[in-house]
Write a protein that holds these residues in place. Structure first.
Motif, mmCIF file in Angstrom:
data_model
loop_
_atom_site.group_PDB
_atom_site.id
_atom_site.type_symbol
_atom_site.label_atom_id
_atom_site.label_comp_id
_atom_site.label_asym_id
_atom_site.label_seq_id
_atom_site.Cartn_x
_atom_site.Cartn_y
_atom_site.Cartn_z
ATOM 1 N N GLU A 88 115.405 47.082 45.858
ATOM 2 C CA GLU A 88 114.284 48.020 45.821
ATOM 3 C C GLU A 88 112.968 47.288 45.568
ATOM 4 N N LYS A 89 113.065 46.306 44.693
ATOM 5 C CA LYS A 89 111.850 45.586 44.317
ATOM 6 C C LYS A 89 111.280 44.832 45.508
ATOM 7 N N LEU A 130 120.740 40.498 33.111
ATOM 8 C CA LEU A 130 120.491 41.932 33.209
ATOM 9 C C LEU A 130 119.634 42.252 34.425
ATOM 10 N N PRO A 131 120.004 43.292 35.139
ATOM 11 C CA PRO A 131 119.252 43.636 36.358
ATOM 12 C C PRO A 131 117.903 44.257 36.017
ATOM 13 N N SER A 132 116.997 44.203 36.964
ATOM 14 C CA SER A 132 115.679 44.786 36.739
ATOM 15 C C SER A 132 115.605 46.190 37.325
ATOM 16 N N GLU A 133 116.649 46.584 38.018
ATOM 17 C CA GLU A 133 116.615 47.885 38.687
ATOM 18 C C GLU A 133 117.668 48.820 38.105
ATOM 19 N N ALA A 143 118.651 36.724 31.895
ATOM 20 C CA ALA A 143 118.881 36.524 33.327
ATOM 21 C C ALA A 143 119.969 37.443 33.861
ATOM 22 N N PRO A 176 109.758 35.596 34.506
ATOM 23 C CA PRO A 176 111.138 35.985 34.753
ATOM 24 C C PRO A 176 111.280 36.486 36.187
ATOM 25 N N ASN A 177 112.117 35.847 36.934
ATOM 26 C CA ASN A 177 112.262 36.177 38.337
ATOM 27 C C ASN A 177 113.504 37.041 38.528
ATOM 28 N N LYS A 178 113.268 38.307 38.825
ATOM 29 C CA LYS A 178 114.408 39.204 39.019
ATOM 30 C C LYS A 178 114.243 40.007 40.286
ATOM 31 N N PRO A 179 114.573 39.432 41.398
ATOM 32 C CA PRO A 179 114.455 40.187 42.638
ATOM 33 C C PRO A 179 115.553 41.248 42.750
ATOM 34 N N GLY A 180 115.321 42.200 43.584
ATOM 35 C CA GLY A 180 116.303 43.248 43.814
ATOM 36 C C GLY A 180 116.014 43.915 45.135
ATOM 37 N N HIS A 222 113.885 41.714 29.946
ATOM 38 C CA HIS A 222 113.401 41.018 31.133
ATOM 39 C C HIS A 222 113.592 39.511 31.058
#
Lengths: 210, 116
Positions: free
Chosen positions: B35-36, A175-178, A173, B29-33, A170
Motif C-alpha cells: 500500500e505504501k 514489525l510491518p508498517s501497514e 525491523a 527506518p525503511n519499511k516498504p509495503g 517503527h
C-alpha cells in the motif's frame, strides 16, 4: 548508569552547562516538526481547522504544515465520524504514511462512534483498525483539547527511546508498517476489528503481529 | 576567486540535499509495503487501466471560435485599410481567409453547425 548520567546532567545544568544526548536532540527535533495530514471527516474537522488558524495557532508547536499527501505526513488526526464506507480509506491513508507515524482520534465519534454508535453504517472507533496514540473526548473537542492532545503526543515522542527493547514500533525491523484494510462483507466490514492493533501499540512488550 | 565562489555556491546548494539523502538512506527506518508503495495516494485503490482514450472533441470548438471570432477581428482592419493595401498584403490576407474557410468546411462536414 543512566541515573548517574541524569544526575550529572542536572548538576551540570545548575552550573550553567547544558548537556544533551543524541537521542534527546533527535526526539526534540521530531516532536517539534510533526506534520499532520490534511484530512478531516466531519464537524471535528472544523475545530481542527480552527486550531490551525491564528487564534489557536498550532504553528506554535511546529505543526502548521498540513500535508495534502500521506507520503509527507507524520500524523493523521481522525477528526470526526468514521463511516464504514470511509474506514478502508482511512486505514489505507495511514498505511501510506511513512514511519514514524502517529494517530490522534479526535472526538467521541473517532473514539467509539459517538452519538452515531448505533447507526448501521458507523464504525465504532477507528482504533479497531489502526493504533491510536492519543484519544480526545468531546463532541466536538474544542481547539484547546486538540492542542492538549498534540502536546500529549509530543510528550510521547519525547519519551521514546531509539534503542533497546522498548524502542517504538517503527524502529523494529520485524514489525510491518501497514495494517490490513477492511473490506466490505455481507454484514458490514470484514474483519469487524483487528485485535492485533492493540498489541502493536508502541511501548508494549513485543508481540509480533503479522 | 570566481571559481572558488562558484564551487562554494554549488556546494552550498548540493550539501544539504546530499545530507538529506544520506540521512534517508542510512538512518531512516525503511519499511516498504504494497500500500505504501502504491502510486495513487488518496486512500482509494485505483481501478482499471490508466491508458484510456479521452474524447478530445474540444478542438471543434476551437476551430469554430477561430473561424467566427478571430477571423472577424482580423477582417475589420483588413476591410478598413483595403484600398491602400499592397498586393502582397492582400494575398497574405486571402491565404489567411482560405485557411479559416477550410476550417469552416471541416466543421460543416463534422456536422457541428447543423442544429440538432
Amino acid at each position: 548508569m543512566a541515573e548517574d548520567l541524569k544526575e550529572l546532567k542536572i548538576e551540570l545544568s545548575k552550573n550553567g552547562i547544558f548537556t544533551t544526548t543524541l537521542e534527546e536532540l533527535y526526539n526534540w527535533g521530531r516532536k517539534n516538526s510533526v506534520w499532520p495530514l490534511t484530512f478531516g471527516l466531519a464537524c471535528c474537522a472544523i475545530e481542527m481547522i480552527a486550531t490551525t488558524m491564528a487564534r489557536y495557532d498550532l504553528a506554535r508547536f511546529g505543526a502548521e504544515v498540513f500535508r495534502p499527501s500521506p507520503r509527507q505526513a507524520d500524523l493523521i488526526i481522525v477528526s470526526g465520524t468514521v463511516t464504514k464506507k470511509m474506514a478502508p480509506q482511512v486505514v489505507r491513508l495511514y498505511n501510506q504514511m511513512p514511519e514514524p507515524k502517529y494517530v490522534i482520534a479526535m472526538g467521541a465519534c473517532a473514539i467509539s462512534g459517538g452519538p452515531f454508535r448505533d447507526g448501521y453504517n458507523v464504525l465504532k472507533g477507528i482504533d479497531r483498525y489502526i493504533p491510536v496514540d492519543v484519544h480526545i473526548p468531546g463532541c466536538p473537542p474544542r481547539p484547546e483539547a486538540l492542542i492538549h492532545a498534540f502536546m500529549t503526543l509530543q510528550q510521547k515522542i519525547e519519551a521514546q527511546s531509539l534503542s533497546g527493547a522498548s524502542r517504538p514500533r517503527h524502529l523494529r525491523a520485524g514489525l510491518p508498517s501497514e495494517f490490513p484494510v477492511p473490506a466490505f462483507g455481507e454484514h458490514g466490514l470484514e474483519p469487524a476489528q483487528n485485535t492485533e492493533v492493540f498489541l502493536a501499540e508502541q511501548g508494549n512488550p513485543l508481540k509480533v503481529i503479522q | 576567486m570566481v571559481v572558488g565562489l562558484l564551487v562554494g555556491g554549488v556546494a552550498f546548494g548540493i550539501t544539504p540535499v546530499l545530507l538529506a539523502w544520506l540521512w534517508a538512506r542510512v538512518f531512516s527506518p525503511n519499511k516498504p509495503g504494497v500500500e505504501k508503495n502504491a502510486t495513487y495516494e488518496c486512500g482509494l485503490e485505483s481501478k482499471g487501466d490508466a491508458w484510456i482514450q479521452f474524447g478530445a472533441s474540444y478542438y471543434l470548438y476551437a476551430i469554430v471560435f477561430l473561424v467566427f471570432d478571430v477571423e472577424a477581428v482580423f477582417l475589420l482592419p483588413f476591410a478598413v485599410a483595403f484600398t491602400g493595401l499592397p498586393l502582397g498584403a492582400c494575398i497574405a490576407m486571402l491565404v489567411f481567409l482560405l485557411l479559416l474557410v477550410e476550417g469552416l468546411i471541416w466543421a460543416c462536414q463534422k456536422g457541428v453547425l447543423t442544429w440538432a
